[in-house]
Design an enzyme around this catalytic site. Structure first.
Site, PDB file in Angstrom:
ATOM      1  CB  CYS A 203      -0.368   0.093   1.259  1.00 25.80           C
ATOM      2  SG  CYS A 203      -1.911  -1.144   1.562  1.00 25.80           S
ATOM      3  CB  CYS A 226      -3.880   3.187   8.673  1.00 26.44           C
ATOM      4  SG  CYS A 226      -2.746   3.238  10.573  1.00 26.44           S
TER       5      CYS A 226
HETATM    6  S1  SF4 Z   1      -2.293  -3.433   7.467  1.00 30.86           S
HETATM    7 FE1  SF4 Z   1      -3.198  -1.451   5.459  1.00 30.86          FE
HETATM    8  S2  SF4 Z   1      -1.341  -0.986   4.948  1.00 30.86           S
HETATM    9 FE2  SF4 Z   1      -1.161  -2.445   5.406  1.00 30.86          FE
HETATM   10  S3  SF4 Z   1      -1.463  -4.364   3.553  1.00 30.86           S
HETATM   11 FE3  SF4 Z   1      -3.120  -4.284   4.927  1.00 30.86          FE
HETATM   12  S4  SF4 Z   1      -4.488  -2.120   4.166  1.00 30.86           S
HETATM   13 FE4  SF4 Z   1      -2.176  -2.348   3.541  1.00 30.86          FE
END
Ligand code: SF4
Length: 230
Positions: A203, A226
């Site tokens: 991401c 987030c």
């Molecule tokens: S926790 Fe959030 S930032 Fe990390 S991989 Fe999953 S969606 Fe992406």
């Protein structure tokens, strides 16, 4: 009067009184007020906040959310921080490994439902960890994004019933650069490779010159945070 009401009033008053205070004074207030029930969360983009806090409270708990999706450079920065600064580095992990999450929800949940992925791998582990504390500090800064422009230096984290402290909320990018240079602060090596805001590898992408520093987070999606700062 309940403890949460006390904390809310305490946070509101401190937010007003400390608005113009230097970062180390804000940290000193937090340490004097909460003692060992105060922790610092760090995403390991740099160790500015970790250093600032460790100067006031050696041995303090520093919380790092290991989502299972981090860049090797971020985990390396975490390890270097633990070895360099006088802090108690605590790595928080989700209930499920990435493989277990893939089995339960299907692969690449981060592409299909990043809010759920972040909820499972960022928000829930931090919520669980913060139950042991009354207050936590974050490196949020107002200039990082429009959504962060109103960040108070001390506020009440109503969802968790905690006091939330942002000692460097008012710092500019130049303030951070100056602090890193003058104290020789550890930084995530990705910062020198075009990554100006660093999260999980799937991401996060590097940004170009003149691009918003956070444009590389969940690029192509409406998601901008987030969820731990809701
Ligand atoms: S926790 Fe959030 S930032 Fe990390 S991989 Fe999953 S969606 Fe992406």
């Amino acid at each position: 009067m309940t403890v949460s009401v006390d904390l809310e009033q305490l946070a509101q008053r401190a937010g007003r009184e400390l608005e113009s205070a230097p970062g180390d004074e804000i940290v000193r207030w937090a340490v004097q007020t909460f003692g060992t029930r105060f922790a610092v969360a760090s995403a390991m983009q740099d160790a500015v906040l970790v250093h600032l806090v460790s100067q006031v409270a050696p041995g303090i708990d520093v919380l790092f959310l290991d989502t299972g999706y981090h860049f090797a450079e971020t985990l390396g920065t975490r390890d270097a921080v633990a070895a360099t600064y006088d802090v108690n580095l605590i790595t928080l992990t989700p209930r499920q490994t990435v493989a277990e999450q893939d089995a339960a929800y299907g692969p690449t949940l981060h592409d299909r439902d990043p809010d759920r992925c972040c909820g499972l791998r960022n928000v829930a582990p931090l919520d669980r960890a913060l139950q042991r504390y009354d207050a936590w500090a974050t490196g949020l800064r107002r200039v990082e994004a429009p959504t962060r422009a109103g960040t108070p230096v001390v506020s009440y984290d109503a969802r968790r019933g905690k006091v939330k402290i942002a000692p460097i909320a008012a710092w500019s990018d130049q303030d951070v650069e100056d602090y890193i240079a003058s104290h020789g602060i550890l930084i995530n090596p990705l910062l020198t490779a075009g990554y100006r805001s660093i999260g999980c590898a799937p991401c996060t992408r590097a940004v170009g010159a003149g691009e918003d520093p956070r444009a590389g987070r969940w690029a192509g999606s409406v998601k901008t945070e987030c969820g731990i700062h809701r």
